[in-house]
Write an enzyme that holds these catalytic residues in place. Structure first.
Site, mmCIF file in Angstrom:
data_model
loop_
_atom_site.group_PDB
_atom_site.id
_atom_site.type_symbol
_atom_site.label_atom_id
_atom_site.label_comp_id
_atom_site.label_asym_id
_atom_site.label_seq_id
_atom_site.Cartn_x
_atom_site.Cartn_y
_atom_site.Cartn_z
ATOM 1 C CD GLU A 131 -58.765 -5.026 -108.206
ATOM 2 O OE1 GLU A 131 -58.696 -5.875 -109.131
ATOM 3 O OE2 GLU A 131 -59.764 -4.304 -108.021
ATOM 4 N N PRO A 132 -54.450 -8.007 -106.507
ATOM 5 C CG PRO A 132 -55.187 -9.875 -105.303
ATOM 6 C CD PRO A 132 -55.626 -8.537 -105.798
ATOM 7 N N GLY A 135 -50.713 -4.717 -110.475
ATOM 8 C CA GLY A 135 -49.473 -3.999 -110.715
ATOM 9 C C GLY A 135 -49.732 -2.521 -110.909
ATOM 10 C CB SER A 136 -47.952 0.037 -112.792
ATOM 11 O OG SER A 136 -46.867 -0.136 -111.900
ATOM 12 C CB THR A 162 -50.090 1.491 -95.842
ATOM 13 O OG1 THR A 162 -49.130 1.019 -96.788
ATOM 14 C CG2 THR A 162 -49.361 1.970 -94.600
ATOM 15 C CB ILE A 353 -19.400 3.827 -94.356
ATOM 16 C CG1 ILE A 353 -19.091 4.701 -95.584
ATOM 17 C CG2 ILE A 353 -18.735 4.413 -93.115
ATOM 18 C CD1 ILE A 353 -19.673 6.100 -95.515
ATOM 19 N N GLY A 355 -19.042 -1.530 -93.058
ATOM 20 C CA GLY A 355 -18.361 -2.798 -93.247
ATOM 21 C C GLY A 355 -19.202 -3.962 -92.736
ATOM 22 C CD GLU A 379 -48.172 6.487 -102.665
ATOM 23 O OE1 GLU A 379 -48.912 5.915 -103.461
ATOM 24 O OE2 GLU A 379 -48.546 6.879 -101.553
#
Length: 401
Positions: A131-132, A135-136, A162, A353, A355, A379
């Site tokens: 929810e807004p 968080g966790s 998702t 690598i 660059g 997750e």
């Protein structure tokens, strides 16, 4: 030597499935992924192809029209798909978690009604916990269901779905105080509801609105949305498992296998980053020779390959532990934590690598550089994984003194 991240002990059927998926990724996903990602376009043709391959029913039992494969087989397929484009693996993963929760916790009526259509890909799943302001801290959920006759009325706002727009079935976790007196532990007063809806945005059924796609730094193509419930009426037979108060445990079971999936995604993205880095290092010349011949670049390639191998091994171990029927929250937490952190590091080394060219949208590594951070939080963050790991270790190594 063979390519990185090989898995020992696979059956002929598993090897055939993985070979088919890898060919599909090489031919149908990699050539178009960057273009679709830059347009933030839903990969409908790719999804249709995965549907034809039977990927939406990979772990659904054969009696419900699926292939009845293991979590390991599924995770290895996800690894291959994420190697092509991580967003596609996200489309599959949320569907898979809902199907898994139905298989493990649904009533027989719910299984017979949903699973065959999910296996065929005709019903697409999404799940909603966050929810807004959450968080966790899942125990802080404020969305609520109130019993009204043979129905429940749901109100509240959910976040970070998702497949929020494209799905037709959402497993929604809300607080349900009915039958759970005041003072009941928060995790014992939560219920998962199976919410059917139309695909799309706006009001997708009376009382349920999907406002639109959230614009993201990466992880594009797949739709990530909010979900707003305002007097949403759901029949009592759409309580997952038929009994209220079990939603937290059902969701955590789903998230546990989801962590194996996120680990697999990290492995796939890291593999692709290594492939891009080692290829570019043999194409680019400085000071009269390939940059791959410079010791500094060889050190990077060595570190990248080692991280790819280590993350893959931990992911496979976590999947096999779950398939054996054993508790695997420790292994899943370790695999998710290591794979996502190593993915970020391998992608950054491949970016270095390349660059200056790595900063150009013409090069695939630019897309991977924006995608990898999502795995650090999906997750459960690294900090959440460490907390799970630490608690489990103290259980296993409890000092008696």
């Amino acid at each position: 030597m063979a390519r990185l991240a090989q898995t020992a002990g696979l059956t002929d059927i598993q090897q055939e499935i993985l070979s088919t998926v890898r060919d599909f990724v090489d031919k149908e996903i990699i050539p178009v992924a960057t273009e679709l990602e830059h347009r933030d376009e839903y990969p409908q043709a790719i999804v249709d192809g995965l549907k034809e391959l039977g990927l939406f029913g990979l772990m659904i039992p054969e009696e419900y029209g699926g292939l009845g494969e293991s979590l390991l087989t599924y995770a290895l397929c996800v690894e291959e798909i994420a190697r092509g484009w991580m967003s596609v693996s996200g489309i599959i993963n949320t569907h898979f978690i809902v199907a898994y929760m139905l298989k493990q916790h649904g009533t027989e009526e719910q299984k017979e009604y949903f699973l065959p259509r999910m296996a065929a890909g005709d019903v697409r799943g999404a799940f909603s916990m966050s929810e807004p302001g959450l968080g966790s801290d899942v125990s802080a959920i404020t969305s609520k269901a109130v019993k009204d006759g043979d129905e429940y009325v749901l109100n509240g706002q959910k976040m970070w779905l998702t497949n929020g727009g494209t799905s037709t079935l959402v497993a929604v976790l809300v607080r349900s105080d009915e039958g759970h007196p005041e003072g009941t532990a928060p995790h014992k007063s939560m219920t998962t509801f199976l919410v059917e809806k139309e695909p799309g945005f706006g009001e997708v059924r009376p009382g349920l609105t999907i406002p639109g796609k959230i614009d993201k730094m990466g992880y594009k193509g797949v739709d990530t949305t909010e979900l707003i419930m305002d007097g949403l009426r759901i029949p009592a037979n759409r309580v997952l498992g038929g009994v209220t108060g079990r939603g937290f445990y059902q969701m955590m079971d789903g998230v546990e296998v989801g962590r194996v999936n996120v680990a697999a995604r990290g492995c796939g993205v890291a593999q692709r980053a290594f492939e891009l880095g080692v290829r570019y290092a043999q194409q680019r010349h400085t000071f009269g020779k390939q940059i791959a011949q410079h010791q500094a670049i060889q050190f990077k390639l060595a570190e990248m390959a080692t991280k790819v191998e280590a993350a893959h091994a931990m992911m496979v171990n976590a999947a096999r532990k779950k398939d054996s029927g054993e508790r695997n929250d420790l292994e899943a937490g370790m695999a998710k934590y290591l794979a996502s952190e190593y993915c970020k590091e391998v992608v950054e080394d491949a970016f270095r690598i390349h660059g200056g060219y790595g900063f150009s949208k013409e090069y695939e590594i630019e897309r991977l550089y924006r995608e990898a951070p999502m795995l650090l939080i999906g997750e459960g963050t690294a900090e959440i994984q460490k907390m799970i790991i630490g608690r489990r270790l103290l259980e296993e190594y409890r000092f008696q003194g």
